[in-house]
Design a protein around this motif. Structure first.
Motif, PDB file in Angstrom:
ATOM      1  N   PRO A 141      -6.366   1.553  38.990  1.00  0.00           N
ATOM      2  CA  PRO A 141      -5.843   0.265  38.537  1.00  0.00           C
ATOM      3  C   PRO A 141      -6.832  -0.496  37.644  1.00  0.00           C
ATOM      4  O   PRO A 141      -8.028  -0.530  37.922  1.00  0.00           O
ATOM      5  CB  PRO A 141      -5.618  -0.500  39.852  1.00  0.00           C
ATOM      6  N   PHE A 142      -6.293  -1.108  36.609  1.00  0.00           N
ATOM      7  CA  PHE A 142      -7.076  -1.968  35.720  1.00  0.00           C
ATOM      8  C   PHE A 142      -6.399  -3.335  35.668  1.00  0.00           C
ATOM      9  O   PHE A 142      -5.169  -3.416  35.601  1.00  0.00           O
ATOM     10  CB  PHE A 142      -7.148  -1.370  34.308  1.00  0.00           C
ATOM     11  N   VAL A 143      -7.233  -4.396  35.682  1.00  0.00           N
ATOM     12  CA  VAL A 143      -6.701  -5.759  35.579  1.00  0.00           C
ATOM     13  C   VAL A 143      -7.330  -6.449  34.377  1.00  0.00           C
ATOM     14  O   VAL A 143      -8.251  -5.918  33.760  1.00  0.00           O
ATOM     15  CB  VAL A 143      -6.977  -6.582  36.867  1.00  0.00           C
ATOM     16  N   GLU A 144      -6.824  -7.645  34.082  1.00  0.00           N
ATOM     17  CA  GLU A 144      -7.229  -8.493  32.946  1.00  0.00           C
ATOM     18  C   GLU A 144      -6.665  -7.900  31.639  1.00  0.00           C
ATOM     19  O   GLU A 144      -7.167  -6.894  31.113  1.00  0.00           O
ATOM     20  CB  GLU A 144      -8.751  -8.676  32.851  1.00  0.00           C
ATOM     21  N   SER A 145      -5.671  -8.593  31.121  1.00  0.00           N
ATOM     22  CA  SER A 145      -4.909  -8.021  30.011  1.00  0.00           C
ATOM     23  C   SER A 145      -5.754  -7.735  28.769  1.00  0.00           C
ATOM     24  O   SER A 145      -5.526  -6.734  28.088  1.00  0.00           O
ATOM     25  CB  SER A 145      -3.725  -8.919  29.657  1.00  0.00           C
ATOM     26  N   VAL A 146      -6.738  -8.593  28.463  1.00  0.00           N
ATOM     27  CA  VAL A 146      -7.503  -8.347  27.231  1.00  0.00           C
ATOM     28  C   VAL A 146      -8.444  -7.148  27.423  1.00  0.00           C
ATOM     29  O   VAL A 146      -8.613  -6.328  26.516  1.00  0.00           O
ATOM     30  CB  VAL A 146      -8.241  -9.625  26.777  1.00  0.00           C
ATOM     31  N   ALA A 162       0.104  -5.052  49.260  1.00  0.00           N
ATOM     32  CA  ALA A 162       0.119  -3.798  48.483  1.00  0.00           C
ATOM     33  C   ALA A 162      -0.245  -4.075  47.028  1.00  0.00           C
ATOM     34  O   ALA A 162      -0.997  -3.309  46.413  1.00  0.00           O
ATOM     35  CB  ALA A 162       1.490  -3.143  48.577  1.00  0.00           C
ATOM     36  N   PHE A 163       0.258  -5.177  46.466  1.00  0.00           N
ATOM     37  CA  PHE A 163      -0.084  -5.481  45.074  1.00  0.00           C
ATOM     38  C   PHE A 163      -1.534  -5.940  44.959  1.00  0.00           C
ATOM     39  O   PHE A 163      -2.246  -5.555  44.026  1.00  0.00           O
ATOM     40  CB  PHE A 163       0.874  -6.536  44.482  1.00  0.00           C
ATOM     41  N   LYS A 164      -1.988  -6.731  45.942  1.00  0.00           N
ATOM     42  CA  LYS A 164      -3.379  -7.228  45.863  1.00  0.00           C
ATOM     43  C   LYS A 164      -4.422  -6.120  46.042  1.00  0.00           C
ATOM     44  O   LYS A 164      -5.574  -6.292  45.652  1.00  0.00           O
ATOM     45  CB  LYS A 164      -3.595  -8.342  46.880  1.00  0.00           C
ATOM     46  N   ARG A 165      -4.004  -4.999  46.616  1.00  0.00           N
ATOM     47  CA  ARG A 165      -4.950  -3.869  46.660  1.00  0.00           C
ATOM     48  C   ARG A 165      -5.187  -3.335  45.242  1.00  0.00           C
ATOM     49  O   ARG A 165      -6.251  -2.825  44.924  1.00  0.00           O
ATOM     50  CB  ARG A 165      -4.421  -2.760  47.578  1.00  0.00           C
ATOM     51  N   LEU A 166      -4.196  -3.498  44.367  1.00  0.00           N
ATOM     52  CA  LEU A 166      -4.345  -3.079  42.960  1.00  0.00           C
ATOM     53  C   LEU A 166      -4.997  -4.187  42.136  1.00  0.00           C
ATOM     54  O   LEU A 166      -5.835  -3.928  41.266  1.00  0.00           O
ATOM     55  CB  LEU A 166      -2.977  -2.765  42.346  1.00  0.00           C
ATOM     56  N   ALA A 167      -4.572  -5.428  42.382  1.00  0.00           N
ATOM     57  CA  ALA A 167      -4.983  -6.573  41.558  1.00  0.00           C
ATOM     58  C   ALA A 167      -5.388  -7.702  42.504  1.00  0.00           C
ATOM     59  O   ALA A 167      -4.549  -8.514  42.905  1.00  0.00           O
ATOM     60  CB  ALA A 167      -3.810  -7.000  40.664  1.00  0.00           C
ATOM     61  N   PRO A 168      -6.677  -7.761  42.896  1.00  0.00           N
ATOM     62  CA  PRO A 168      -7.095  -8.645  43.991  1.00  0.00           C
ATOM     63  C   PRO A 168      -6.780 -10.127  43.766  1.00  0.00           C
ATOM     64  O   PRO A 168      -6.603 -10.877  44.721  1.00  0.00           O
ATOM     65  CB  PRO A 168      -8.613  -8.418  44.055  1.00  0.00           C
ATOM     66  N   ARG A 169      -6.710 -10.596  42.513  1.00  0.00           N
ATOM     67  CA  ARG A 169      -6.424 -12.010  42.278  1.00  0.00           C
ATOM     68  C   ARG A 169      -4.927 -12.321  42.417  1.00  0.00           C
ATOM     69  O   ARG A 169      -4.519 -13.483  42.432  1.00  0.00           O
ATOM     70  CB  ARG A 169      -6.929 -12.418  40.865  1.00  0.00           C
ATOM     71  N   GLY A 170      -4.122 -11.272  42.495  1.00  0.00           N
ATOM     72  CA  GLY A 170      -2.685 -11.504  42.623  1.00  0.00           C
ATOM     73  C   GLY A 170      -2.043 -11.952  41.324  1.00  0.00           C
ATOM     74  O   GLY A 170      -1.102 -12.751  41.329  1.00  0.00           O
ATOM     75  N   TYR A 171      -2.549 -11.431  40.210  1.00  0.00           N
ATOM     76  CA  TYR A 171      -1.970 -11.727  38.895  1.00  0.00           C
ATOM     77  C   TYR A 171      -1.466 -10.439  38.260  1.00  0.00           C
ATOM     78  O   TYR A 171      -2.107  -9.379  38.368  1.00  0.00           O
ATOM     79  CB  TYR A 171      -3.036 -12.310  37.950  1.00  0.00           C
ATOM     80  N   VAL A 172      -0.337 -10.557  37.550  1.00  0.00           N
ATOM     81  CA  VAL A 172       0.078  -9.482  36.654  1.00  0.00           C
ATOM     82  C   VAL A 172      -0.510  -9.801  35.282  1.00  0.00           C
ATOM     83  O   VAL A 172      -0.778 -10.977  34.988  1.00  0.00           O
ATOM     84  CB  VAL A 172       1.620  -9.383  36.561  1.00  0.00           C
ATOM     85  N   PRO A 173      -0.711  -8.794  34.445  1.00  0.00           N
ATOM     86  CA  PRO A 173      -0.379  -7.394  34.641  1.00  0.00           C
ATOM     87  C   PRO A 173      -1.491  -6.626  35.341  1.00  0.00           C
ATOM     88  O   PRO A 173      -2.644  -7.061  35.391  1.00  0.00           O
ATOM     89  CB  PRO A 173      -0.241  -6.901  33.193  1.00  0.00           C
ATOM     90  N   CYS A 174      -1.086  -5.444  35.854  1.00  0.00           N
ATOM     91  CA  CYS A 174      -2.043  -4.443  36.298  1.00  0.00           C
ATOM     92  C   CYS A 174      -1.576  -3.134  35.681  1.00  0.00           C
ATOM     93  O   CYS A 174      -0.369  -2.865  35.652  1.00  0.00           O
ATOM     94  CB  CYS A 174      -2.043  -4.355  37.819  1.00  0.00           C
ATOM     95  N   LEU A 175      -2.509  -2.386  35.129  1.00  0.00           N
ATOM     96  CA  LEU A 175      -2.153  -1.110  34.505  1.00  0.00           C
ATOM     97  C   LEU A 175      -2.841   0.009  35.269  1.00  0.00           C
ATOM     98  O   LEU A 175      -4.064  -0.004  35.407  1.00  0.00           O
ATOM     99  CB  LEU A 175      -2.597  -1.076  33.039  1.00  0.00           C
ATOM    100  N   GLU A 176      -2.040   0.941  35.773  1.00  0.00           N
ATOM    101  CA  GLU A 176      -2.633   2.128  36.405  1.00  0.00           C
ATOM    102  C   GLU A 176      -2.704   3.254  35.385  1.00  0.00           C
ATOM    103  O   GLU A 176      -1.712   3.545  34.701  1.00  0.00           O
ATOM    104  CB  GLU A 176      -1.775   2.582  37.578  1.00  0.00           C
ATOM    105  N   VAL A 177      -3.892   3.847  35.285  1.00  0.00           N
ATOM    106  CA  VAL A 177      -4.092   4.999  34.406  1.00  0.00           C
ATOM    107  C   VAL A 177      -4.499   6.158  35.314  1.00  0.00           C
ATOM    108  O   VAL A 177      -5.560   6.112  35.943  1.00  0.00           O
ATOM    109  CB  VAL A 177      -5.194   4.714  33.352  1.00  0.00           C
ATOM    110  N   ASP A 178      -3.604   7.135  35.424  1.00  0.00           N
ATOM    111  CA  ASP A 178      -3.817   8.249  36.357  1.00  0.00           C
ATOM    112  C   ASP A 178      -4.197   7.740  37.747  1.00  0.00           C
ATOM    113  O   ASP A 178      -5.126   8.260  38.399  1.00  0.00           O
ATOM    114  CB  ASP A 178      -4.895   9.209  35.821  1.00  0.00           C
TER     115      ASP A 178
END
Ligand SMILES: N[C@@H](CCC(=O)N[C@@H](CS)C(=O)NCC(=O)O)C(=O)O
Length: 210
Positions: free
Chosen positions: A64-69, A45-61
């Protein structure tokens, strides 16, 4: 105001960056804890949002967005005030470079799964991490040059502080030698005295383990 959901881990420095930026910009957001020590980052379920399996992931409406910078830059675009990046192109490029000394030059080398592959021996892991933290923070300090004052880029917080403070937290945790980096130690203390930084601290998160 879009609905913002931050998937994070309390002690993850990349997650800490986003909590600081969201707090500085006064954005209301929900938090979903992902326990890295229990491997929740590898759940389907998390990898569907963040395929590399790293936090953070930010959902906007719900997106999902990944990569903190990249997310810090998205937040700057969505919520321009207070500005965390300079507007002048050359200064902006310098700030991005400073950010990358931590984002590319230190954090990947202290990441949990990198250390797990490196060695079982905690002493080997600590020596490895300290080397990259001390070298990277020394370069970070040099690159700030004469811009540094109360904060990295003068007298107001910027994205340079947003990445520095979590890295200083990790430096203390790994026992890095900060004796030659008194300017960064002072900037870190100034930043953490601000309520927005205090609310974002790892130990201020409800799931923090002391
Ligand atoms: N470049 C990524 C790195 C993300 C990253 O390395 N996250 C770490 C925590 S700070 C993580 O989730 N590690 C999980 C693991 O190593 O299994 C970013 O800036 O978001």
């Amino acid at each position: 105001m879009p609905k913002i959901v931050l998937h994070h881990y309390w002690r993850s420095s990349c997650s800490h960056r986003l909590r600081i930026a969201l707090e500085l910009k006064g954005v209301s957001y929900e938090k979903v804890a992902v326990n890295l020590l229990e491997g929740e980052q590898n759940a389907d379920a998390f990898k569907r949002l963040a395929p590399r399996g790293y936090v953070p992931c930010l959902e906007v409406d719900g997106e999902p967005f990944v990569e903190s910078v990249a997310i810090l830059e998205l937040l700057e675009d969505l919520f321009p005030t207070p500005a965390l990046y300079p507007l002048i192109p050359k200064e902006r490029a310098h700030m991005r470079a400073v950010v990358e000394t931590i984002n590319a030059g230190i954090q990947p080398l202290q990441n949990l799964n990198v250390l797990q592959r490196l060695s079982e021996d905690q002493t080997v892991r600590a020596q490895w991490v300290r080397h990259y933290i001390e070298a990277g923070l020394t370069a970070f300090d040099t690159l700030l040059g004469s811009r540094a004052a109360a904060f990295c880029w003068g007298d107001v917080p910027s994205v340079a502080d947003v990445v520095l403070v979590p890295q200083m937290h990790a430096a203390r945790r790994f026992g890095a030698d900060l004796s030659q980096l008194s300017r960064l130690v002072a900037i870190d203390a100034n930043a953490r005295a601000l309520p927005a930084f205090a609310r974002a601290e790892p130990e201020a998160q409800p799931e923090a383990v002391q």
